[in-house]
Design a protein around this motif. Structure first.
Motif, mmCIF file in Angstrom:
data_model
loop_
_atom_site.group_PDB
_atom_site.id
_atom_site.type_symbol
_atom_site.label_atom_id
_atom_site.label_comp_id
_atom_site.label_asym_id
_atom_site.label_seq_id
_atom_site.Cartn_x
_atom_site.Cartn_y
_atom_site.Cartn_z
ATOM 1 N N LEU A 71 53.209 -23.852 -10.034
ATOM 2 C CA LEU A 71 51.930 -23.449 -10.158
ATOM 3 C C LEU A 71 51.959 -22.285 -11.280
ATOM 4 O O LEU A 71 51.221 -22.006 -11.856
ATOM 5 N N PHE A 72 53.115 -21.609 -11.210
ATOM 6 C CA PHE A 72 53.472 -20.241 -11.857
ATOM 7 C C PHE A 72 53.298 -20.688 -13.480
ATOM 8 O O PHE A 72 52.645 -19.859 -14.168
ATOM 9 N N TRP A 73 54.184 -21.413 -13.837
ATOM 10 C CA TRP A 73 54.365 -21.777 -15.133
ATOM 11 C C TRP A 73 52.805 -22.797 -15.639
ATOM 12 O O TRP A 73 52.618 -22.223 -16.690
ATOM 13 N N GLN A 74 52.461 -23.488 -14.704
ATOM 14 C CA GLN A 74 50.919 -23.737 -15.208
ATOM 15 C C GLN A 74 50.003 -22.857 -15.354
ATOM 16 O O GLN A 74 49.376 -22.851 -16.430
ATOM 17 N N ASP A 75 49.876 -21.795 -14.552
ATOM 18 C CA ASP A 75 49.043 -20.682 -14.815
ATOM 19 C C ASP A 75 49.504 -19.847 -15.816
ATOM 20 O O ASP A 75 48.479 -19.775 -16.878
ATOM 21 N N THR A 76 50.639 -19.912 -16.349
ATOM 22 C CA THR A 76 51.019 -19.253 -17.406
ATOM 23 C C THR A 76 50.702 -19.781 -18.683
ATOM 24 O O THR A 76 49.983 -19.184 -19.711
ATOM 25 N N PHE A 77 51.017 -21.130 -18.657
ATOM 26 C CA PHE A 77 50.690 -22.108 -20.026
ATOM 27 C C PHE A 77 49.260 -22.137 -20.255
ATOM 28 O O PHE A 77 48.621 -21.723 -21.480
ATOM 29 N N GLY A 221 45.353 -20.937 -14.205
ATOM 30 C CA GLY A 221 45.453 -19.681 -14.877
ATOM 31 C C GLY A 221 45.875 -18.285 -14.037
ATOM 32 O O GLY A 221 45.581 -18.428 -12.494
ATOM 33 N N LEU A 222 46.285 -17.404 -14.831
ATOM 34 C CA LEU A 222 46.732 -16.188 -13.941
ATOM 35 C C LEU A 222 45.786 -15.465 -13.302
ATOM 36 O O LEU A 222 45.755 -15.171 -12.073
ATOM 37 N N GLY A 223 44.515 -15.319 -13.965
ATOM 38 C CA GLY A 223 43.365 -14.728 -13.260
ATOM 39 C C GLY A 223 42.834 -15.583 -12.156
ATOM 40 O O GLY A 223 42.469 -14.773 -11.190
ATOM 41 N N TYR A 224 42.857 -16.862 -12.371
ATOM 42 C CA TYR A 224 42.467 -17.545 -11.213
ATOM 43 C C TYR A 224 43.148 -17.474 -10.086
ATOM 44 O O TYR A 224 42.723 -17.377 -8.916
ATOM 45 N N ARG A 225 44.479 -17.554 -10.227
ATOM 46 C CA ARG A 225 45.497 -17.441 -9.011
ATOM 47 C C ARG A 225 45.394 -16.151 -8.339
ATOM 48 O O ARG A 225 45.315 -16.087 -6.971
ATOM 49 N N ILE A 226 45.170 -15.043 -9.050
ATOM 50 C CA ILE A 226 45.055 -13.808 -8.413
ATOM 51 C C ILE A 226 43.645 -13.528 -7.584
ATOM 52 O O ILE A 226 43.755 -13.243 -6.462
#
Length: 272
Positions: A71-77, A221-226
């Motif tokens: 998840l972390f790398w998918q969000d970052t990419f 995405g990073l914003g989505y996860r937050i």
């Protein structure tokens, strides 16, 4: 006795003074976290660093049971892909529009007022319209970034083009250069390092529009996860993600500054 205004720290002191505020913030957080967890071990507001490590280990190294992705790398990419595409399009539009309106009086008279009006429109107010017109997919997120930052880049390039000495344009025409040659061989090379500076200044806004678009309509995405985990008060995810976004923004800014120095050393040596 030296006045404080005249004191200049050497390199070692400058490094220590740079790190000092970060060390103090870290110390305040550790003390506050320990105090809250001592009263309530289940407190989620200020997780311990052990909790951070445990949660992020799962997101960084363990595939999701639902999707099988890290998840972390998918969000970052996903976030970097959207941000990079949006900034690339915005920089290209900003350069073209800024160059033409800054160098050609007829184009300036026709489009400069429109550019000023567009730059005053709050981009976030257009987000519902973008979702209606372009849907909830990737396009609407990229368009929001473009609309949010390209007017700033265009107006900055326009101003920089107008500041180029008129003598250069006169000399070029004296040597027989036509308008396209003047734009491409006289103005454009001088505006490229300024374009990189404008992109660096617009990065903060670009991240803001990216996070906002991902928070409202996205599946990664990073914003989505937050914004996804906020309902569970998962500060052990939110705070590392915020720190990661900050680090990414710093690295992108540093890379642009490094590229500017390497590609256009004359721009920095000349103190422009």
């Amino acid at each position: 006795m030296k006045r404080m205004i005249n004191l200049r720290p050497d390199r070692s002191w400058r490094m220590m003074l740079t790190l000092l505020p970060f060390a103090l913030l870290l110390l305040v957080y550790i003390l506050s976290s320990d105090a809250r967890l001592a009263l309530n071990p289940n407190d989620k507001l200020l997780p311990s660093f052990a909790q951070f490590a445990s949660t992020m280990q799962q997101m960084v190294f363990e595939p999701s049971k639902r999707t099988g992705e890290l998840l972390f790398w998918q969000d970052t990419f996903s976030s970097l892909q959207r941000l990079g595409l949006g900034i690339l399009i915005a920089a290209t539009l900003g350069l073209v529009i800024g160059l033409l309106t800054g160098a050609l009086p007829l184009v300036s008279a026709a489009f400069s007022p429109l550019l000023t009006v567009v730059s005053l429109i709050p981009p976030m107010a257009l987000l519902p319209i973008l979702f209606i017109v372009f849907g909830l997919g990737e396009l609407s997120k990229v368009v929001l970034i473009v609309i949010g930052i390209f007017p700033f880049i265009a107006r900055d390039i326009q101003k920089r083009a107008q500041e180029i000495p008129a003598e250069q344009l006169v000399k070029s025409q004296t040597l027989g250069a036509a308008t396209p040659a003047i734009l491409l061989r006289v103005l454009l090379p001088q505006l490229m390092p300024r374009l990189i500076d404008a992109v660096r200044l617009s990065l903060g806004a670009g991240w803001l529009f990216l996070i906002a678009a991902e928070a409202i309509a996205s599946t990664d995405g990073l914003g989505y996860r937050i914004f996804l985990v906020r309902r569970y008060l998962s500060m052990d995810v939110i705070l590392p993600y915020v720190a990661w976004i900050t680090l990414l923004a710093f690295l992108v800014d540093w890379l642009l500054a490094w590229a500017n120095r390497r590609l256009y050393p004359w721009y920095h040596q000349g103190g422009l």
